[in-house]
Design an enzyme around this catalytic site. Sequence first.
Site, PDB file in Angstrom:
ATOM      1  N   SER A  50       0.841  -1.201   0.000  1.00 26.68           N
ATOM      2  CA  SER A  50       0.000   0.000   0.000  1.00 26.68           C
ATOM      3  C   SER A  50       0.872   1.246   0.000  1.00 26.68           C
ATOM      4  CB  SER A  50      -0.927  -0.007   1.228  1.00 26.68           C
ATOM      5  OG  SER A  50      -0.196  -0.291   2.401  1.00 26.68           O
ATOM      6  N   GLU A 186      -9.086 -10.037   3.957  1.00 25.38           N
ATOM      7  CA  GLU A 186      -9.477  -8.663   3.602  1.00 25.38           C
ATOM      8  C   GLU A 186     -10.858  -8.643   2.952  1.00 25.38           C
ATOM      9  OE1 GLU A 186      -6.532  -6.212   1.696  1.00 25.38           O
ATOM     10  OE2 GLU A 186      -7.999  -4.632   1.248  1.00 25.38           O
TER      11      GLU A 186
HETATM   12  O1  KIV Z   1      -0.411  -3.465   1.599  1.00 23.51           O
HETATM   13  C1  KIV Z   1      -1.052  -3.431   2.661  1.00 23.51           C
HETATM   14  O2  KIV Z   1      -1.063  -2.419   3.379  1.00 23.51           O
HETATM   15  C2  KIV Z   1      -1.801  -4.608   3.035  1.00 23.51           C
HETATM   16  C3  KIV Z   1      -2.748  -4.485   4.182  1.00 23.51           C
HETATM   17  C4  KIV Z   1      -3.935  -3.738   3.720  1.00 23.51           C
HETATM   18  C5  KIV Z   1      -3.106  -5.789   4.761  1.00 23.51           C
HETATM   19  O3  KIV Z   1      -1.681  -5.627   2.439  1.00 23.51           O
END
Ligand code: KIV
Length: 275
Positions: A50, A186
């Site tokens: 992310s 998720e």
């Molecule tokens: O990339 C991320 O932050 C994640 C979380 C949302 C679990 O995979």
Amino acid sequence: MSQSAPQRSLTASDIRARKGADPLVCLTAYTTPVAQLADAECDLVLVGDSVGMVLHGLPSTLDVTMEMMVMHGRAVSRGLHRALMVVDMPFGSYEESPAQAFRNAARLMAETGAGAVKLEGGAHMEDTIRFIVDRGIPVMAHIGLTPQAVNALGGYKVQGRGADAERITQDARAVTRAGAFSVVLEKVPATLADQITADIDIPTVGIGASAGCDGQILVIDDMLGLFDAFKPKFVKRYGDLASDARTAIRTYAEEVRARSFPAPEHVFSQEEPGK
Ligand code: KIV
């Protein structure tokens, strides 16, 4: 460049042993100062891909590279003393073959000092997870909504509704069989998340899933209200930092424009002579 693995108090085995016990507190982090803040309360800190969206302004996680994950992993590692650090494997770094996945997982571990890696996918990743785990690298799995598959899934939609629940259940069983030490669920219905949590013997970590999971994870910029370009419905904001920052920047700009910004003489006059 290799980073010697720092001694942290929590390992993947400790997280695995928390199944059914005290809920696991997990957050993402991408920088040293934020990792230091998270370390005070978290059991697990994820250097999530992310990072591409919240720090680099990318439209999805698909353009995130190994280099980005190494750089942010190294930064986060410097801020953690207690929490287990898990680094995400970026899109394209593990799907081709178990050997490719192991090579890149080993690089992330060696160059960041991570205690584990995370990768997206359920049943179709079973062999890959087993291959990596059997060679000594703890793996956190990620099923349900897997953002790297956004194009195949047709958007960031809830997964596992109705008849699709069986697919997610089979994914959870597959990653458990493969040896993952925990699994992120998720954006799946709460009843399904609860059933999976009861069904498998590794901790489930929910994000937009159920309070009944063995732990929870959020993207830290979302929960702090720092990334406010959009907000997934399931995210509770515990702060409003983007708004605080806008106010602070506006106040600074107003002071500069009004020449009411503290003048150097004013600052220096309070210091000892010669400094
Ligand atoms: O990339 C991320 O932050 C994640 C979380 C949302 C679990 O995979």
